[in-house]
Structure formats: C-alpha cells, structure tokens
Design a protein around this motif. Structure first.
Motif, PDB file in Angstrom:
ATOM      1  N   THR A 459       2.383  -2.835   1.940  1.00 14.81           N
ATOM      2  CA  THR A 459       1.372  -1.782   1.890  1.00 14.81           C
ATOM      3  C   THR A 459       0.418  -1.944   3.066  1.00 14.81           C
ATOM      4  O   THR A 459       0.194  -3.048   3.563  1.00 14.81           O
ATOM      5  CB  THR A 459       0.560  -1.821   0.578  1.00 14.81           C
ATOM      6  N   LEU A 460      -0.143  -0.817   3.506  1.00 16.99           N
ATOM      7  CA  LEU A 460      -1.189  -0.781   4.520  1.00 16.99           C
ATOM      8  C   LEU A 460      -2.368  -0.005   3.954  1.00 16.99           C
ATOM      9  O   LEU A 460      -2.191   1.090   3.398  1.00 16.99           O
ATOM     10  CB  LEU A 460      -0.691  -0.106   5.807  1.00 16.99           C
ATOM     11  N   ARG A 461      -3.563  -0.539   4.080  1.00 15.47           N
ATOM     12  CA  ARG A 461      -4.755   0.129   3.550  1.00 15.47           C
ATOM     13  C   ARG A 461      -5.291   1.136   4.556  1.00 15.47           C
ATOM     14  O   ARG A 461      -5.360   0.870   5.751  1.00 15.47           O
ATOM     15  CB  ARG A 461      -5.843  -0.885   3.227  1.00 15.47           C
ATOM     16  N   ARG A 462      -5.693   2.307   4.014  1.00  9.43           N
ATOM     17  CA  ARG A 462      -6.396   3.329   4.781  1.00  9.43           C
ATOM     18  C   ARG A 462      -7.546   3.840   3.918  1.00  9.43           C
ATOM     19  O   ARG A 462      -7.426   4.857   3.239  1.00  9.43           O
ATOM     20  CB  ARG A 462      -5.465   4.484   5.163  1.00  9.43           C
ATOM     21  N   GLY A 463      -8.646   3.092   3.922  1.00  9.65           N
ATOM     22  CA  GLY A 463      -9.777   3.472   3.093  1.00  9.65           C
ATOM     23  C   GLY A 463      -9.442   3.332   1.623  1.00  9.65           C
ATOM     24  O   GLY A 463      -9.076   2.262   1.136  1.00  9.65           O
ATOM     25  N   ASP A 464      -9.542   4.447   0.877  1.00 13.51           N
ATOM     26  CA  ASP A 464      -9.242   4.449  -0.553  1.00 13.51           C
ATOM     27  C   ASP A 464      -7.763   4.642  -0.844  1.00 13.51           C
ATOM     28  O   ASP A 464      -7.367   4.734  -1.999  1.00 13.51           O
ATOM     29  CB  ASP A 464     -10.036   5.564  -1.256  1.00 13.51           C
ATOM     30  N   ARG A 480      11.030   5.764  -7.617  1.00 10.57           N
ATOM     31  CA  ARG A 480       9.940   5.891  -8.570  1.00 10.57           C
ATOM     32  C   ARG A 480       8.858   4.878  -8.202  1.00 10.57           C
ATOM     33  O   ARG A 480       9.130   3.690  -8.008  1.00 10.57           O
ATOM     34  CB  ARG A 480      10.453   5.621  -9.975  1.00 10.57           C
ATOM     35  N   VAL A 481       7.623   5.368  -8.070  1.00 10.03           N
ATOM     36  CA  VAL A 481       6.497   4.527  -7.665  1.00 10.03           C
ATOM     37  C   VAL A 481       5.472   4.524  -8.791  1.00 10.03           C
ATOM     38  O   VAL A 481       5.006   5.584  -9.225  1.00 10.03           O
ATOM     39  CB  VAL A 481       5.855   5.045  -6.360  1.00 10.03           C
ATOM     40  N   ARG A 482       5.142   3.337  -9.279  1.00  4.80           N
ATOM     41  CA  ARG A 482       4.125   3.182 -10.322  1.00  4.80           C
ATOM     42  C   ARG A 482       3.034   2.255  -9.813  1.00  4.80           C
ATOM     43  O   ARG A 482       3.303   1.364  -9.005  1.00  4.80           O
ATOM     44  CB  ARG A 482       4.749   2.605 -11.599  1.00  4.80           C
ATOM     45  N   TRP A 483       1.827   2.463 -10.282  1.00  7.46           N
ATOM     46  CA  TRP A 483       0.720   1.600  -9.889  1.00  7.46           C
ATOM     47  C   TRP A 483      -0.294   1.513 -11.014  1.00  7.46           C
ATOM     48  O   TRP A 483      -0.383   2.414 -11.865  1.00  7.46           O
ATOM     49  CB  TRP A 483       0.053   2.133  -8.614  1.00  7.46           C
ATOM     50  N   ARG A 484      -1.041   0.433 -11.021  1.00  7.40           N
ATOM     51  CA  ARG A 484      -2.135   0.276 -11.974  1.00  7.40           C
ATOM     52  C   ARG A 484      -3.236  -0.554 -11.314  1.00  7.40           C
ATOM     53  O   ARG A 484      -2.975  -1.435 -10.493  1.00  7.40           O
ATOM     54  CB  ARG A 484      -1.654  -0.416 -13.261  1.00  7.40           C
ATOM     55  N   GLY A 517      -7.958   3.798  -4.678  1.00  2.18           N
ATOM     56  CA  GLY A 517      -9.287   3.213  -4.544  1.00  2.18           C
ATOM     57  C   GLY A 517      -9.248   1.943  -3.711  1.00  2.18           C
ATOM     58  O   GLY A 517      -8.210   1.545  -3.172  1.00  2.18           O
ATOM     59  N   ARG A 518     -10.378   1.272  -3.643  1.00  3.07           N
ATOM     60  CA  ARG A 518     -10.498   0.081  -2.799  1.00  3.07           C
ATOM     61  C   ARG A 518     -10.309  -1.223  -3.571  1.00  3.07           C
ATOM     62  O   ARG A 518     -10.373  -2.307  -2.994  1.00  3.07           O
ATOM     63  CB  ARG A 518     -11.860   0.074  -2.101  1.00  3.07           C
ATOM     64  N   GLY A 519     -10.117  -1.131  -4.885  1.00  3.15           N
ATOM     65  CA  GLY A 519      -9.941  -2.329  -5.679  1.00  3.15           C
ATOM     66  C   GLY A 519      -8.516  -2.847  -5.634  1.00  3.15           C
ATOM     67  O   GLY A 519      -7.612  -2.247  -5.034  1.00  3.15           O
ATOM     68  N   ALA A 520      -8.300  -3.989  -6.302  1.00  2.00           N
ATOM     69  CA  ALA A 520      -6.963  -4.573  -6.372  1.00  2.00           C
ATOM     70  C   ALA A 520      -6.057  -3.700  -7.236  1.00  2.00           C
ATOM     71  O   ALA A 520      -6.508  -3.052  -8.189  1.00  2.00           O
ATOM     72  CB  ALA A 520      -7.035  -5.990  -6.929  1.00  2.00           C
ATOM     73  N   ALA A 521      -4.772  -3.671  -6.896  1.00  2.00           N
ATOM     74  CA  ALA A 521      -3.818  -2.846  -7.635  1.00  2.00           C
ATOM     75  C   ALA A 521      -2.444  -3.489  -7.550  1.00  2.00           C
ATOM     76  O   ALA A 521      -2.121  -4.203  -6.593  1.00  2.00           O
ATOM     77  CB  ALA A 521      -3.778  -1.422  -7.080  1.00  2.00           C
ATOM     78  N   LEU A 543       1.355  -7.205  -5.646  1.00  2.00           N
ATOM     79  CA  LEU A 543      -0.069  -7.208  -5.969  1.00  2.00           C
ATOM     80  C   LEU A 543      -0.856  -7.033  -4.680  1.00  2.00           C
ATOM     81  O   LEU A 543      -0.772  -7.866  -3.772  1.00  2.00           O
ATOM     82  CB  LEU A 543      -0.468  -8.512  -6.666  1.00  2.00           C
ATOM     83  N   VAL A 544      -1.621  -5.957  -4.604  1.00  2.00           N
ATOM     84  CA  VAL A 544      -2.408  -5.643  -3.412  1.00  2.00           C
ATOM     85  C   VAL A 544      -3.847  -6.072  -3.666  1.00  2.00           C
ATOM     86  O   VAL A 544      -4.483  -5.575  -4.607  1.00  2.00           O
ATOM     87  CB  VAL A 544      -2.346  -4.138  -3.088  1.00  2.00           C
TER      88      VAL A 544
END
Length: 658
Positions: A459-464, A480-484, A517-521, A543-544
C-alpha cells in the motif's frame, strides 16, 4: 522488453528506443505537414525513417509503444488509433510535460515538489505547472499555451531582413537558416540562390537579431514570470523543453527573472526532453497522471477539447475565432481525471458501500479516449445512481482536422472506420458480511469462482486514502478487497468495507484506491479465478500502520539594525506533541541532510502543538557569504519515528535563506 517512444510535434517528429549499447537511439525528422493535426500521414513515414524502429515484429514485446501527447492540441484516441494501425501496441499515453519531468528525473518516490515545464517548439510555447506527490502521482495543475514558437521568431527576423534578401528567396526559410546558423555566435553568414540561380551572401549580426526578436523574448519572459507568480504552490524547479529552449541564453534569461530567484532552472537536451522521458516510463509502473478540474471556456481561453484543463491563451498573441470557445460537455468536469494507461475502454467499478468505490465510478470511468457500453436498467439495479449523462462515444478519428493554423488540406483516409471495443461487466453489489468465498451466482462474476491469494500486496498512503497494489494471479479478472479500521476513531466514517476491483479498472487507475482515513487498517485482497489449478484458496492480508502526523515548518529571514534575525514557523493540521527540535544552519550549495553538516543555532523544546495554531521561534542569524540553509532535525534521530511525527518543510527551496 524494447519500448518504442514516439513524440509527434507540429513541425518535428521523433522516435526513440534503446540501442544495442543500452543507450537511447533517437531519430528526428522534419515534417512536411502538421504531425499533431495529421498523424495518419506522418507516423508511417516517421517509423519508416527510423532504423531502430522500422522493423516491427508481428508479435511480441517489441511492438510496445509509449506516446507523448501535446497539451494544447493532442487527441489521445486519435494517437492510439494511428499507432495501432501501424502495427504497434500502445502501452501508455502521457502528456508532454510529464514526459519532460521524467527526462529530468523530477519524478521519484518520496519527492514532493512543484515544477514549471517551459516547452517552446516551432509553433507554440506551453507553460505547464506540475505538482509531484511522494506516491508517484503527478498532478497537471495548469497549462497556458501561447502561439509564440520558433515560427514567430522567424517571422520577426524575416520582416527585419526585408530588402536584404535576393529576389525569389523565401524570407521565412532564409530567416530560419540564419537563426540556426547564428546559435550563440556574434555573426552568421549563409548563401542563397536568387530566381536566376545566382548565389548571394547574406550576413546576420547578433545585434540585429536581438533587436528583431526583442518583443517576442519579452513576451516569453513575461509568460514564465506570470506562471511562477500565480502558482498556488510555490514552484521550486523550472524545466526547459523544445528546440527553442536549446538557445544558450534561454536558461540565463529565466534565472535572471525576479520571480525565479532561488529556483533551479534545468536545461539538458531540451529538444529531446519529451522522447527521452517517454523511454523511462517502464520504470514507473504505478505512475499516476491526474488533471485538475476543467476551466470553463470564456474570454481569453481557447475551446480545446483535449480532456485536459482548458488551455489559457493570450488573446493578443493567439486570437481565436468567435466560435472557438466551447462549454464543458461533462456534468462531472469538476472531478479530476486519471490518464488511461491502456488503449482498451474502461468501465468504472461500482461501489459496494464505500466512498472510494463511488469516487472510482465517477472518475475512473471518464478518461480520455475511453468508450463505454451503455448500461441497462436491469444491470444498474434499483439502488443504482440516475442514468449517466456522459457524452456518447467519440466518432472515429478523421484525417481532415480543421485548425486555425493549418494552411493545407487533409485527404480523407480510405481505411474502414475504427470501431472501439465495448465491455459489459456486471456491476458488483455490497456484502454485509465477509464470507470465505462468494456464493455461486454472485454478481461478482457470471460463474462460480475461487478466491486465491495475491502476491506482492503493498500500500501507498495519499492523505486519507490508500493506494493498494498487488500482482494478479494468472486468469484473474477481478479481486475482492476488504478492509477494517484498527481502533475506533470518532467521526472517522465506516469502520470496515467490502469492494470488488476489476482488473481493467485497476490497471487504468494504477492501483486500487481506498478511503480508510489516516488511522491503522487491515487490508485483505483475494483474487477471483474460474479454475483453482495448482493453487489453494485463501486471501492475502496486510496491516497498514497509521499515517504519521505531519508538522510542517518554514524558515524566514529579516534584516534588523542589529543584524539579521531568523524565524521558523511550525504548523500541524492535527494536534500533536512536538518532540525536541534543533535548527541547523549550513553553508554551501547543497542542503544539509543531518545535524553533523551544520551548526545548531536554536533548540525548540518538546511541547504541545495545537491543531492549526502556528508556533514561531526567533533567533539571530550570523552574517555569512554565499548560500546558506536552515533545516530542522529532531534532537533524537528516532523521535519522529517513535512518536509518529513527521517533521518536514513546506517546500525544499524555502530552506535556502540566502
């Protein structure tokens, strides 16, 4: 893989590929017709004149081509069509300013700056502002196009030579020959034959040339200074491209502008900048080119239907016909566009309840040269958005392209009309739970599928947002992409999501975008295949960590009666605990990268930094000669990593204080 780079300009065309020695081999040809307006007639001859690209195999990776697209007149769908007719596979089309930035290595992972690309060729001067993000996203912020190219220089010189040329000599051709012969010397001499065949000698002095082109040179510098002044984000580098910018004095003239003081002006083979930059595209698999919102046509804007922001044209230099302005046909023109890296048409992925999915359906499905199949009411379902009001697919490109500058006719092509492909992917639907595999008959795919892990998940972060990347298994056309979210954040939106990514959309967007968002996911991806083969069912998870809090700082210097005083202002969009910071002063041309490369002038104690409230510290600055820098470093080298604080300057060039 051997890639063929193609740069079609108005007066010159260039083809390049890597030679046997590993270096670029470039073939340049002067065109008898406009290459941008009539590529059908130009491209076959250009490819035939290039020894490195003339023998194109019928199949294989050596048929891959990357194309440059002029921001003022280029049409991507027509370029693709013509190149594919020549027997090549189009890997990507990028705007010329982006190719120039690649040539100068201004685009790299972790780089965050703003550049101005000055591309002055035979017919136009294009001034483009690019905002380059650390995640390899290039934002084409704005382009201003002036009809102020080499032809205008030659016309001014031809008027000055009136009465000095022999009878029967074309004044424009003579002016061009003398201008090129002059170069950086003080005097040039050329020989011309009159109507009777008698040869005459004509000399051009540097002073005469400067007097003839002085108004045009002034207009060029005014245009550059204006773009440097009005840029929302300060420009830190100017990149020169085009044959006219190869003049020895061009770089020095820009560096002397008050608006360019302290900036870096780079000039390296500017006439080949576009085609050499295209050759480096294979090193940027996730490079994203995003354009800003289209500017509505109005006074001072040319109605160029290019898919880019409307190109501003100086009405004094480039008067357009009264009917040239056109309104934006897209109701979603305020949304950014992403350049399509493939020739095939795309259909935006439908969302399954996340904001990111809706954003992709709005933007990813609308791109230059894309042809989309109409969607029936049954396909949309009862919960779908209103019917699309996008304009119908463009008609097959014609070789008869009207243009105010064209002085020749374009015969109609005898080839059959080009019929673009269409796709009818079934839309996906949200799933409230996370079953191990999609049930048979699920709208994820028209048949039963197996869920298998993907490789190289990152993954690469771009703000939120997160740009999710992975390697597709063989035979997988969707995933299929899932996230929490890890930990609850008040008001941060949904805590989890479930979406389906089509492979065509993934390759079009350069990845899969998630608004988490900017939190861990935790992100989980599973590819969907029709046959399990030798693999096993399962999914890949990652885990990001949470994005660090950014504390931006900007130094400034003021003169007082007692000497110079420096100040540094720290700001943060969110409240945080600022660690102890040391402000280092360093001499020399290069910015210091550690505290050991300078002297510590001031220490900022650890303290609480309120959201949006600037913290300013002042201290005396010693008298020095030459350039010097003010750079902030955490007192503890690991403080920013351990505390989740990222201390960075607002702009690198502002760290230079003298």
């Amino acid at each position: 893989m051997s890639v063929i780079a193609i740069d079609l300009g108005h007066r010159f065309g260039r083809v390049a590929r890597f030679g046997p020695d590993g270096g670029p081999a470039v073939t340049t040809a002067e065109l008898t017709v406009d290459g941008v307006l009539d590529p059908v007639r130009v491209l076959p001859r250009l490819l035939g004149s290039a020894p490195a690209a003339g023998d194109v195999p019928a199949t294989g990776p050596d048929r891959t081509a990357v194309l440059g697209r002029p921001v003022s007149d280029g049409r991507e769908d027509e370029l693709r069509y013509v190149v594919e007719r020549a027997g090549l596979d189009v890997a990507r089309v990028v705007p010329d300013p982006v190719a120039v930035a690649l040539h100068y290595q201004a685009i790299a992972e972790g780089v965050d700056h703003t550049v101005l690309v000055c591309d002055q060729g035979a017919t136009r001067l294009d001034l483009s502002v690019l905002a380059i993000a650390p995640d390899l996203t290039v934002h084409l912020v704005r382009t201003r196009s002036l009809r102020l190219g080499g032809d205008d220089w030659d016309a001014a010189l031809a008027a000055d030579l009136a009465g000095r040329l022999p009878d029967g000599v074309d004044a424009m051709s003579a002016a061009e020959s003398l201008r090129r012969a002059l170069g950086g010397s003080d005097r040039a001499t050329e020989f011309f034959d009159d109507a009777t065949g008698v040869r005459h000698e004509v000399a051009l002095e540097r002073s005469d040339f400067e007097r003839a082109v002085a108004p045009l040179r002034e207009q060029f510098l005014v245009g550059v200074a204006e773009q440097l002044t009005i840029a929302e984000t300060a420009v830190d580098t100017v990149l020169l491209a085009g044959g006219m910018c190869a003049a020895p004095e061009r770089r020095a003239e820009i560096e002397a502008l008050p608006a360019a003081q302290g900036l870096t002006v780079r000039c390296d083979r500017p006439e080949l900048a576009v085609v050499l930059g295209l050759l480096t595209l294979h090193d940027f698999g996730v490079l994203r080119v995003v354009t800003g919102p289209a500017v509505r046509s109005g006074p001072g804007f040319a109605g160029l239907d290019t898919g880019y922001p409307r190109v501003a044209v100086d009405p004094l230099l480039d008067p357009e016909p009264a009917g040239a302005a056109a309104t934006d046909p897209e109701p979603g023109a305020g949304c950014p566009r992403v350049e399509d890296p493939e020739p095939a048409a795309r259909q935006g992925s439908s969302s399954t309840g996340t904001d990111a999915g809706r954003a992709r359906q709005t933007t990813a499905g609308r791109h230059d040269g894309a042809f989309e199949a109409p969607e029936s009411e049954a396909d949309r379902g009862s919960s779908a958005a209103p019917p699309s009001t996008d304009p119908p697919p463009p008609t097959p490109p014609s070789t008869d392209l009207p243009h105010p500058e064209a002085t020749y006719s374009h015969p109609q092509s005898a080839e059959p009309p080009y019929t673009p492909p269409s796709y009818t992917d079934a839309p996906s639907t949200p799933s409230p739970e996370f079953p191990a595999t999609p049930p048979t008959g699920s709208p994820l795919d028209p048949q039963a599928v197996f869920a298998v892990p993907v490789d190289q998940l990152q993954t690469l972060r771009r703000g939120d947002h997160l740009l999710v990347l992975w390697a597709w298994p063989a035979g997988a056309l969707s995933a299929r992409v899932r996230w929490r979210r890890e930990g609850s954040v008040a008001g941060a939106g949904p805590e989890r999501g479930d979406d389906v990514c089509r492979r065509r959309v993934y390759e079009h967007d350069g990845g899969f975008d998630l608004a988490v968002g900017r939190g861990a996911a935790t992100v989980t991806v599973e590819a969907l295949v029709a046959e399990l083969g030798d693999g096993c069912e399962g999914a890949s998870s990652l885990l990001v960590p949470a994005a660090p809090t950014v504390v931006a700082y900007e130094p400034s210097v003021r003169r007082r009666f007692t000497g110079r005083a420096a100040s540094v202002t720290f700001t943060s969009e969110t409240g945080c605990d600022l660690p102890e910071v040391r402000i280092v002063h360093s001499l020399g041309r290069f910015r210091p990268t550690s505290m050991a490369e300078g002297n510590v002038l001031h220490e900022v104690p650890a303290q609480r930094l309120a959201a949006g409230t600037p913290l300013t510290v002042e201290f005396p600055l010693p008298a020095t000669r030459g350039p010097s820098w003010l750079v902030c470093f955490p007192a503890d080298a690991d403080a920013d990593t351990d505390s989740g604080i990222d201390i960075r300057p607002t702009a690198l060039h502002r760290l230079r204080v003298t």
